[in-house]
Design a protein around this motif. Sequence first.
Motif, PDB file in Angstrom:
ATOM      1  N   UNK A 136      -5.683  -4.954 -12.836  1.00 48.25           N
ATOM      2  CA  UNK A 136      -5.351  -5.986 -11.738  1.00 48.25           C
ATOM      3  C   UNK A 136      -3.937  -5.766 -11.510  1.00 48.25           C
ATOM      4  N   UNK A 137      -3.555  -5.379 -10.163  1.00 46.35           N
ATOM      5  CA  UNK A 137      -2.399  -5.462  -9.661  1.00 46.35           C
ATOM      6  C   UNK A 137      -1.962  -6.276  -8.523  1.00 46.35           C
ATOM      7  N   UNK A 138      -0.919  -7.142  -8.584  1.00 44.72           N
ATOM      8  CA  UNK A 138      -0.508  -8.139  -7.674  1.00 44.72           C
ATOM      9  C   UNK A 138      -0.409  -7.393  -6.142  1.00 44.72           C
ATOM     10  N   UNK A 139      -0.932  -7.743  -5.207  1.00 44.71           N
ATOM     11  CA  UNK A 139      -0.896  -7.071  -3.857  1.00 44.71           C
ATOM     12  C   UNK A 139       0.867  -6.616  -3.302  1.00 44.71           C
ATOM     13  N   UNK A 140       1.732  -7.638  -3.732  1.00 43.83           N
ATOM     14  CA  UNK A 140       3.001  -7.281  -3.310  1.00 43.83           C
ATOM     15  C   UNK A 140       3.545  -6.034  -4.181  1.00 43.83           C
ATOM     16  N   UNK A 153       3.043  -3.300   4.598  1.00 39.46           N
ATOM     17  CA  UNK A 153       2.644  -4.663   4.507  1.00 39.46           C
ATOM     18  C   UNK A 153       1.728  -4.887   3.345  1.00 39.46           C
ATOM     19  N   UNK A 154       1.468  -5.999   3.116  1.00 43.10           N
ATOM     20  CA  UNK A 154       0.183  -6.329   2.173  1.00 43.10           C
ATOM     21  C   UNK A 154      -0.977  -6.462   2.853  1.00 43.10           C
ATOM     22  N   UNK A 155      -0.866  -6.607   4.275  1.00 41.41           N
ATOM     23  CA  UNK A 155      -2.168  -6.472   4.845  1.00 41.41           C
ATOM     24  C   UNK A 155      -2.860  -5.026   4.848  1.00 41.41           C
TER      25      UNK A 155
END
Length: 569
Positions: free
Chosen positions: A379-383, A393-395
């Motif tokens: 599991x890796x954070x979006x940022x 971007x993270x979108x």
Amino acid sequence: MKAPASGRASALASLEALSRPPFPPMLRRALLLTTCLALAATSLAGARTGTPSHRTATAPPPSFFISGRGWGHGIGMSQWGAYGYAQHGTLYDQILAHYYRSTTLGKAPVARVRVLLGEGLKALAVASDSPFSVRDGSGTVYQLQPGPYSFGPALKVKVDQTQPAKALPGPLVFLPGGTPLKYGGKQYRGQLQVNAGKSLQLVNSVGLEPYLYGVVPREVPFLWPAEALKAQAVVARSYALAVRKTGAYDLYADTRSQVYGGVAAEKPTTNAAVDATAGQVLLFEGKVATTFFFSTSGGHTASIEDVWTRGEAVPYLVGVPDPYDTASPHHTWGPFAFTAAKLTATFNVPGKLLDVRVTLNPSLRVDSLILTSTKGEVDVPGDVVRTKLGLRSTWFRVGVLTLEAPTVALEYGSKYKLKGVARSAGAQITLEQRTSGAVWQPVARLKPGAGGVVAATVKPLVSTEYRLSAPAKLFGAPVRVSVAPRIRLTPATVATSLRGLVRPVIPGARVDIQRLDGSSWRAAATASVDAAGAFEARLALTPGMYRARVAPGRGLVAGYSPALQVVSG
């Protein structure tokens, strides 16, 4: 009933039968009974056993690609969105009210800022095109002639051209004359202060408005509409004051604060925007608002608690619709292909990567990337994903194209249902095929179902590769469906030969008759396929298991008949 002592045998084979010379009715019934019993006893066992040459390669890893929207963190004002609003006649104060809800315009509490231009320097030079001066730490002011003055941490400055350079007590403050001071070949308004220790630090002390002259054109194109430039001026002024540091300087000259280019960056249009909004900042509850801004939203800005502060909402930094940033070249982007190997290495995924999915926050940005492998999940954070993969971007969304590979070769004339996944790849998915030496050709249009599942039934006549394709030249890794000849041995009616059929008909193809010896198949006889696809192999049949093997090439892999059991009559 037993067969005569001559040793006639019966055998198990396919349901296809070649014509045979007539036999006495009682003998024929005995042979048929023996054949049926052998079929029941051995056909499933042969199918379960299989052979290595029937098996095909395992499925290749999935092909991943990432598509997204916007550029930047998504919080506050979208610069391209402000451009769009200005193009539609919206005034700068209205633009600001849209992006920063609950704020009001007010007066800036300070008029001067200190900008860090350099630190950790072993030496530097300050210059001017006109006479200027320097004030040392004791308050003594020295008049300097035009030109550059170089020094190191000892602060030895040649303040008198007739005397050697002498050490001055720090800090040193260079004061401009009739023209701006220079550092690194660039002019800067205001004063330049040098702080010394083991190395040098250079700080530009400049008025707030002149500082913005060097910021606004570095943050947005100077040819943009005036109202967009005014909005940027107010936002830059507010942001500079809201994020000021304490200590030797207030601001960085780069993206750690905002980009500051000095006099070289200035443009008449952006200077006019700064002057038209002079002293104006956005306030929230009496304090200067932290007016984050960024390039492109992709259609909707983000709430700060969804991106950075993890639950700490800020009333004026909430996501809002951004309908006019479509002019931005970064409104949408991608798809960018990423191999399973790249993602595995980047995020230290153990085992074989099987799938990649995202979880979203309320602002539609990626909260986390979940990489599923044969050994669990990562599991890796979006940022973090954005930074490590260099995304705008993270979108973003992760698409996948993959087909399951068959584990055994397909028998000639049979159909096979190819299954796969085409997730986040659009509605136009194409199944393509090619045979050896050929080019890819479309086979079918597929409509992804729940979870992106796709399926198509194929009936290749020779070994064929298949792949999924999507718009923007996206391709999944190919899988190979190997095709083997269809071979059937017919019930034996004599003890001196075995007959059979091969499809497709390949005249002259060699047929190998094999007999099971313990756990290994041994050669027993050979034959050739005739023009009708039939063959007959001469051999002395004894009780045991037999099969036929054909490896004709021509796009076909080796094929085997079902095992045939010969028993005593």
